[in-house]
Scaffold this active site. Structure first.
Site, PDB file in Angstrom:
ATOM      1  CB  CYS A   6      65.200  21.544  75.356  1.00 36.46           C
ATOM      2  SG  CYS A   6      63.672  21.649  74.405  1.00 36.46           S
ATOM      3  CB  CYS A  42      65.607  24.020  72.616  1.00 35.95           C
ATOM      4  SG  CYS A  42      64.458  24.208  73.998  1.00 35.95           S
ATOM      5  CB  CYS A  88      47.960   2.785  63.896  1.00 37.95           C
ATOM      6  SG  CYS A  88      47.481   2.696  65.624  1.00 37.95           S
ATOM      7  CB  CYS A 130      45.774  -0.276  64.432  1.00 39.23           C
ATOM      8  SG  CYS A 130      45.179   1.427  64.611  1.00 39.23           S
TER       9      CYS A 130
END
Length: 495
Positions: free
Chosen positions: A56, A59, A404, A407
């Site tokens: 993970c 983790c 973005c 965008c």
């Protein structure tokens, strides 16, 4: 005798297995397994357990912070971890379905899921609040003095005996609110007499560092001991006239209209210097505390990014004198432009202007574009009223961020939409950089791009656009919602 030896051997073997799992490596985080979890957990008064999977990513990111927190919490609480890929029984029993999952245990019993910060500092702060009893028992005046001589406020219940019904209620409240406040109690009524408490009651001690002649350092509560009554008493009195605004309590304090003086405040290294300016704010605040405005002081460095971003305060501007702002519950912002004077008169003048409605709101805005003749009108905060709230025009406005990717993908389609409607005198296609301009109230912009339709004659009813993002989708929406028939490239659409 043989049975005794056999049982002793089993215990020794079991203990060896347990502690071999604990002592593996030099980590300060216990490694627990299916076999030893219950045995070890039961021995820990307070334990934070990380249920994880080796593969993970989150983790792995948490691991060094968790290790650092374990080292700092030695002697206070235990931090442990369980690999759920090889210890499925324990993980299944505690309902672990995602990684990492953090849970708090008291003497082997799960008390809550940990949803706090995942930095070393955040973990240490949160676990310290959970370590030990919900309310500390005070047996002497020295115990009481030691408890209330703390950086944070203290809530102390004074009761006649350990089986007092009022104490039972107090402890219920302490259990529920221990994450936010410090609680202690005593069954020695003599400890309350020093503070003029002659019957069972609760004393709220404000931190010694915030002691001031302008307000009481101790507040009494003799009302209801119910959880609701106790919570209300603490809420109404915990902060006092002028609390220390921090990153931890800012969300709570900003639920109300709040004036804040930002300066070089450091109560750990320079409490006297920190109170120099706070006392001047307090003097003025004590005169205006009944006008619906609340007051606070803060370390400017803790909020420098926010002050630069939201109030345009430069890194060197106002380096000596406090910088004063007002932020209302609705998000309206005001700044004191006159220099803070040592006699507090400039702050008084600022407050008089604020309460009389004479101040102009501070609005973060890019400069007004010198040329705004493109198919998509550029809106800045200073032109929002003029362009978007023009009562005669329907406006479709995109709130975007320059970085973005969504965008950027929308930009050519949005420009084409503007070109299609460039001849329509009743429709405006607009955009605003929401990272460089304050977004007005009524527009909920949390992600990018966010698009709103603002109809003519109903500017107080902006509606979020939830449709597709192709040109045909926007045109279909506007044909349906526009106040007047659309004019597409000079051709009026028929109804």
């Amino acid at each position: 005798m043989a049975d005794f030896v056999s049982r002793l051997s089993l215990v020794c073997v079991f203990s060896a297995v347990v502690w071999s799992s604990v002592l593996t490596g030099r980590s300060d985080v216990m490694e627990l397994k299916d076999l030893d979890f219950d045995y070890i957990a039961a021995e820990q008064e307070t334990m934070l357990v990380k249920f994880y999977a080796p593969w993970c990513g989150h983790c792995k990111k948490l691991a060094p912070e968790f290790e650092s927190a374990a080292r700092r919490l030695k002697g206070i609480a235990t931090l442990a971890k369980v690999d759920c890929t090889s210890n499925t029984e324990v993980c299944g029993r505690f309902g672990v379905t995602g990684y990492p999952t953090l849970k708090l245990f008291k003497n082997g019993v799960e008390t809550s899921t940990y949803d706090g910060p995942r930095s070393s500092d955040g973990i240490v702060d949160q676990v310290k609040k959970q370590a030990g009893p919900d309310s500390m028992l005070l047996n002497s005046e020295k115990d009481l003095d030691d408890f209330i001589s703390h950086f944070d406020p203290s809530v102390v219940g004074v009761f006649e005996s350990s089986d007092s019904p009022q104490l039972v209620e107090f402890l219920k409240g302490a259990n529920l609110m221990r994450d936010s406040f410090r609680f202690a109690h005593t069954t020695d009524m003599q400890l309350g007499l020093k503070y003029e408490l002659t019957s069972e009651g609760v004393l709220l001690f404000r931190p010694p560092r915030l002691a001031s002649k302008f307000e009481d350092s101790v507040v009494q509560h003799r009302g209801s001991f119910s959880i609701t009554g106790l919570r209300r008493f603490i809420r109404d009195n915990i902060y006092g006239i002028c609390p220390h605004l921090t990153k931890e309590n800012k969300d709570q304090l900003r639920k109300r209209d709040l004036l804040t003086a930002y300066y070089d405040l450091d109560y750990r290294r320079n409490p006297k210097g920190s109170n120099y300016w706070r006392n001047r704010v307090l003097k003025v605040a004590s005169q205006y505390k009944d006008h619906g405005l609340h007051f606070s002081v803060a370390n400017r460095q803790d909020f420098m990014d926010e002050l630069e971003e939201e109030y345009g305060l430069g890194t060197t501007e106002g380096s000596d004198m406090p910088f004063v702002t007002v932020r209302t519950r609705l998000g309206h912002k005001y700044t004191m432009r006159e220099e803070f004077t040592r006699d507090g008169k400039s702050l008084e003048r600022f407050l008089e202007d604020y309460l009389a409605g004479r101040l102009k709101r501070y609005v973060k805005s890019e400069p007004v574009p010198t040329n705004n003749n493109g198919p998509v009108k550029v809106v800045v905060a200073d032109t929002f009223e003029e362009i978007v709230n023009d009562p005669e025009k329907d406006v479709l406005i995109e709130f975007y961020a320059p970085w973005c990717s969504h965008c950027k993908k929308l930009e050519p389609k949005y420009t084409e939409l503007g070109q299609e409607l460039s001849s329509d005198p009743s429709v405006v296609i607009a955009k605003m950089d929401a990272t460089a301009n304050d977004v007005p109230q009524g527009y909920d912009v949390e992600g990018f791009p966010t698009i709103y339709f603002v109809p003519a004659l109903r500017k107080n009813e902006p509606r979020r656009y939830e449709g597709g993002r192709e040109v045909k989708d926007f045109l279909s929406f506007l044909k349906r919602e526009a106040t007047n028939p659309l004019v597409l490239k000079g051709v009026k659409e028929e109804l």
